[in-house]
Design an enzyme around this catalytic site. Structure first.
Site, PDB file in Angstrom:
ATOM      1  N   SER A 228      51.903  48.167  47.249  1.00 35.88           N
ATOM      2  CA  SER A 228      51.854  46.953  48.069  1.00 35.88           C
ATOM      3  C   SER A 228      51.575  45.745  47.188  1.00 35.88           C
ATOM      4  CB  SER A 228      50.722  47.036  49.104  1.00 35.88           C
ATOM      5  OG  SER A 228      50.787  48.224  49.859  1.00 35.88           O
TER       6      SER A 228
ATOM      7  N   HIS B 190      49.066  46.692  44.206  1.00 33.97           N
ATOM      8  CA  HIS B 190      48.134  47.801  44.385  1.00 33.97           C
ATOM      9  C   HIS B 190      48.930  49.076  44.659  1.00 33.97           C
ATOM     10  CE1 HIS B 190      44.350  49.726  45.265  1.00 33.97           C
ATOM     11  NE2 HIS B 190      44.887  50.240  46.359  1.00 33.97           N
TER      12      HIS B 190
ATOM     13  N   ASP C 238      41.434  44.315  47.541  1.00 39.95           N
ATOM     14  CA  ASP C 238      42.722  44.870  47.995  1.00 39.95           C
ATOM     15  C   ASP C 238      42.981  44.586  49.476  1.00 39.95           C
ATOM     16  OD1 ASP C 238      43.122  45.856  45.436  1.00 39.95           O
ATOM     17  OD2 ASP C 238      42.078  47.716  45.875  1.00 39.95           O
TER      18      ASP C 238
ATOM     19  N   ASN D 230      48.407  40.249  44.066  1.00 36.30           N
ATOM     20  CA  ASN D 230      48.028  41.459  43.318  1.00 36.30           C
ATOM     21  C   ASN D 230      48.971  42.581  43.723  1.00 36.30           C
ATOM     22  OD1 ASN D 230      46.349  43.246  41.747  1.00 36.30           O
ATOM     23  ND2 ASN D 230      45.474  43.999  43.668  1.00 36.30           N
TER      24      ASN D 230
HETATM   25  C1  GRF Z   1      49.321  49.558  38.420  1.00 37.07           C
HETATM   26  O1  GRF Z   1      49.405  50.828  39.000  1.00 37.07           O
HETATM   27  C2  GRF Z   1      48.957  48.552  39.472  1.00 37.07           C
HETATM   28  O2  GRF Z   1      49.459  48.857  40.718  1.00 37.07           O
HETATM   29  C3  GRF Z   1      47.459  48.621  39.485  1.00 37.07           C
HETATM   30  O3  GRF Z   1      47.072  48.876  38.159  1.00 37.07           O
HETATM   31  C4  GRF Z   1      48.151  49.465  37.457  1.00 37.07           C
HETATM   32  C5  GRF Z   1      48.430  48.572  36.301  1.00 37.07           C
HETATM   33  O4  GRF Z   1      49.427  49.086  35.448  1.00 37.07           O
HETATM   34  N1  GRF Z   1      46.901  47.417  40.028  1.00 37.07           N
HETATM   35  P1  GRF Z   1      50.093  48.137  34.380  1.00 37.07           P
HETATM   36  O5  GRF Z   1      48.999  47.591  33.494  1.00 37.07           O
HETATM   37  O6  GRF Z   1      50.828  47.059  35.112  1.00 37.07           O
HETATM   38  O7  GRF Z   1      51.026  49.017  33.606  1.00 37.07           O
END
Ligand code: GRF
Length: 190
Positions: free
Chosen positions: A137, A110, A146, A108
């Site tokens: 991260s 984050h 997370d 994932n």
């Molecule tokens: C990103 O900021 C990611 O880090 C978080 O959710 C957001 C998703 O944005 N998990 P996208 O859909 O990839 O544009």
């Protein structure tokens, strides 16, 4: 060399998904994206994936038990031959069974320097804390939100006058570089 098959789960705009797909097109990419799946049937990212000729699957989770929905997702991923799963703005808590099935093979991204700011509103929380550095991260997905081993991180400065939008935009630029690199690292096993 055969490429590792990756499935991406999204719920929204899918900009990180797009960065993974773009990077996968390079000849030396160790992975290919074989399916994009979503719990939001009109997630904007699905259109991008379709336009790239990538298989998509979308079904709303509403009204379903978490574990039952995750079983559907799991079946789609396996039918597509997926070996690694990348969560990219997938706004769902995952059932323990699903996490266990993909243990060590699901990551994932984050938007914080974990272990700081798990959960939502990470940019505002960094601003509220007066942090001078922030970032993103990539971590292995475990049952705790997370949490899990950090695969890679990127830092950005917090600048005077930043608001949540300027800071989020600065972090997002880094996310789009970090995520493909981290996925390649996981797939290569180093
Ligand atoms: C990103 O900021 C990611 O880090 C978080 O959710 C957001 C998703 O944005 N998990 P996208 O859909 O990839 O544009």
């Amino acid at each position: 060399m055969s490429k590792a098959k990756v499935g991406i789960l999204i719920s929204g705009r899918g900009s990180n998904m797009a960065s993974l797909i773009e990077a996968s097109k390079k000849p030396d990419s160790p992975y290919e994206v074989v399916i994009v799946a979503s719990n939001v049937t009109d997630a904007p990212g699905l259109e991008f994936a379709r336009a790239e000729g990538i298989a998509t699957w979308a079904q709303s989770h509403v009204g379903m038990k978490r574990a039952d929905f995750d079983e559907l997702v799991d079946a789609e991923l396996r039918a597509a031959g997926v070996e690694y799963v990348a969560l990219a703005g997938y706004m769902r808590l995952l059932s323990p069974g699903f996490v266990q099935k993909w243990a060590g093979r699901m990551i994932n991204i984050h938007p914080s320097l974990l272990p700081l700011y798990k959960g939502l509103d990470t940019h505002q929380r960094a601003l509220d804390a007066g942090d001078t550095r922030h970032g993103c991260s990539v971590h292995i997905v475990t049952e705790a939100l997370d949490d899990g081993e950090i695969v890679a991180q990127a830092e950005v400065p917090v600048l005077p006058g930043d608001d949540v939008h300027t800071l989020a935009a600065r972090v997002l630029v880094e996310e789009h570089k970090l995520y493909p690199a981290a996925l390649a690292k996981l797939v290569r096993g180093k």
